[in-house]
Motif scaffolding. Sequence first.
Motif, PDB file in Angstrom:
ATOM      1  N   UNK A 240       0.795  -1.224   0.000  1.00 37.68           N
ATOM      2  CA  UNK A 240       0.000   0.000   0.000  1.00 37.68           C
ATOM      3  C   UNK A 240       0.829   1.276   0.000  1.00 37.68           C
ATOM      4  N   UNK A 241       2.158   1.166   0.117  1.00 36.68           N
ATOM      5  CA  UNK A 241       3.018   2.333   0.118  1.00 36.68           C
ATOM      6  C   UNK A 241       3.065   3.001   1.485  1.00 36.68           C
ATOM      7  N   UNK A 242       3.918   4.009   1.614  1.00 41.43           N
ATOM      8  CA  UNK A 242       3.997   4.741   2.874  1.00 41.43           C
ATOM      9  C   UNK A 242       4.362   6.195   2.613  1.00 41.43           C
ATOM     10  N   UNK A 243       4.025   7.027   3.585  1.00 38.32           N
ATOM     11  CA  UNK A 243       4.368   8.442   3.517  1.00 38.32           C
ATOM     12  C   UNK A 243       5.717   8.674   4.190  1.00 38.32           C
ATOM     13  N   UNK A 244       6.327   9.772   3.849  1.00 40.07           N
ATOM     14  CA  UNK A 244       7.589  10.128   4.478  1.00 40.07           C
ATOM     15  C   UNK A 244       7.394  10.304   5.992  1.00 40.07           C
ATOM     16  N   UNK A 245       8.260   9.688   6.782  1.00 42.53           N
ATOM     17  CA  UNK A 245       8.185   9.786   8.230  1.00 42.53           C
ATOM     18  C   UNK A 245       7.187   8.848   8.867  1.00 42.53           C
ATOM     19  N   UNK A 246       6.609   7.909   8.067  1.00 40.71           N
ATOM     20  CA  UNK A 246       5.614   6.988   8.621  1.00 40.71           C
ATOM     21  C   UNK A 246       6.229   6.066   9.665  1.00 40.71           C
ATOM     22  N   UNK A 247       7.512   5.756   9.506  1.00 37.23           N
ATOM     23  CA  UNK A 247       8.222   4.909  10.460  1.00 37.23           C
ATOM     24  C   UNK A 247       9.706   5.184  10.305  1.00 37.23           C
ATOM     25  N   UNK A 248      10.500   4.631  11.196  1.00 39.85           N
ATOM     26  CA  UNK A 248      11.950   4.840  11.146  1.00 39.85           C
ATOM     27  C   UNK A 248      12.506   4.335   9.822  1.00 39.85           C
ATOM     28  N   UNK A 249      13.222   5.184   9.137  1.00 34.87           N
ATOM     29  CA  UNK A 249      13.805   4.815   7.849  1.00 34.87           C
ATOM     30  C   UNK A 249      12.971   5.245   6.661  1.00 34.87           C
TER      31      UNK A 249
END
Length: 511
Positions: A240-249
């Motif tokens: 589903x993808x992720x946004x910047x800063x969603x988790x470490x890295x």
Amino acid sequence: METGVRSAEGWSGAAGPSAERVPLALLMVDREQRIVWGNRSAAERLGLRPDQLGGTHLGPFFEGGEATTGKFVSGLSGAAGVGGGAGGGGRVVVRGALMRVGAGRTTTDVIAEALDERVVILALLEADGRAAAEAELAKVQRALAESERARSKMGELQSELTAAAERPRIIGSSGPILRMLDQIDRVSASPSTVLIHGESGSGKELVARAIHAGSGRAARPLIAVNCASLPESLIESELFGHERGAFTGADRQRLGKFELADGGTLFLDEIAELSLQAQAKLLRVLQEGTLERVGGTETIEVDVRLVAATHRDLAVQVERGRFREDLFYRLNVFRIDVPPLRERREDLRALVEFFHERHARRMARPVLAASERSMRRLMTYRWPGNVRELENAVERATVLVSEGATELEIEIPEAPNVPGGSGGVGGDGARGGRRDTSQVPRDVLLDLTVDQLQRLQIMHALETRRYKVFGADGAAAKLGLNPQTLLSRMDKLGVPRPRTMRRALRGEQGT
């Protein structure tokens, strides 16, 4: 490399900064010290029009000419780049007198930033403007990196598109394969979700690619994901993808496989390995056609056809609480069972020829016919690894072909110790995970021809089904053949028709 130049107004894309966004004097220069791009500010600093920059040699504009500019341009070579820094690229600062066309000398700093082994960026500025130039160059570098990543992703998608557009070849003419091909043809044109079930190595991804190639989405990408190969913590981000800063890295936004497959097909192999949390999110996408990236709130619409595959029985997984029942019914719209190789032995010769020709051409070796003894070995083996195992065996045999050989000799693979004895002929035992062949008696079936083996197989099927050919409980169904095909094959191999057999049987019982 292009020798022409694009003015700031004509430059498009992340890699081309505009004059409004980058007020500094910026140039791109090749290893021959010729300008390949420059903005309006750079043209003004050199006393030129923007359309005069392309192909202009930079050396004469500096005091000392080529000797000076050569410090940061012609010294560019290989991965070391400007400044000789290991790891690629580098930066140097040279202060000197700039000879402006039609004017006198001005003191300037030139910051040279290596892009690759071919091009550097030059920033021309007053001595007190270095800090601003450093910041602007950093912005340009980030924009160029993003542009490069985008081009790389487009290349990946183009490769996927090219592979998907070519309809894959499914080798075989046995009854199970023909039935499967008919199912593929029927479901390809529809938008229905497909669930492919089959053992490992039986060719489930090949079936998925055939479905995509025969659909109206063939011009769009097919994205394949092996759910079993992804750590549980990354499955949602991958799909589903992720946004910047969603988790470490997560240092930047990432598109998921659903978004990349928009308008095309998404193939989820080993879907039974998805976590229950990921299953719930997948169900929502299938039902509503929308998703949210990890760490995001934006609702994104996607148009994706899902093809899933598994070697597990999903109904059993549902009973054990390992798979969502609602997702199971959503996936199980149209099920295709890929037959294991042991149920389609008639296709062995065609598969051997196909794999051998492919590997022989790749290795620049002669294409040979498989020996009859090899084919007898292959016919009596159970193939727990299915088509993948067969291809490995054929590739190994191709590698071992000796000079002057006239036939291809294929050895039975050494299978691990599989409970139930399905690993080899007669279910041999194993020592240390490999077959123990020290106590294996010589198999008399190896002395039979392929036709004789097929005749024995047909006779056995007829005997176990009381010499009945037609119907769900007939010999044709047991062998996975069309009844008329079985009758034709019986005539060819000299197997008596059922009526003759039953008549002879009644005569024996009456004597």
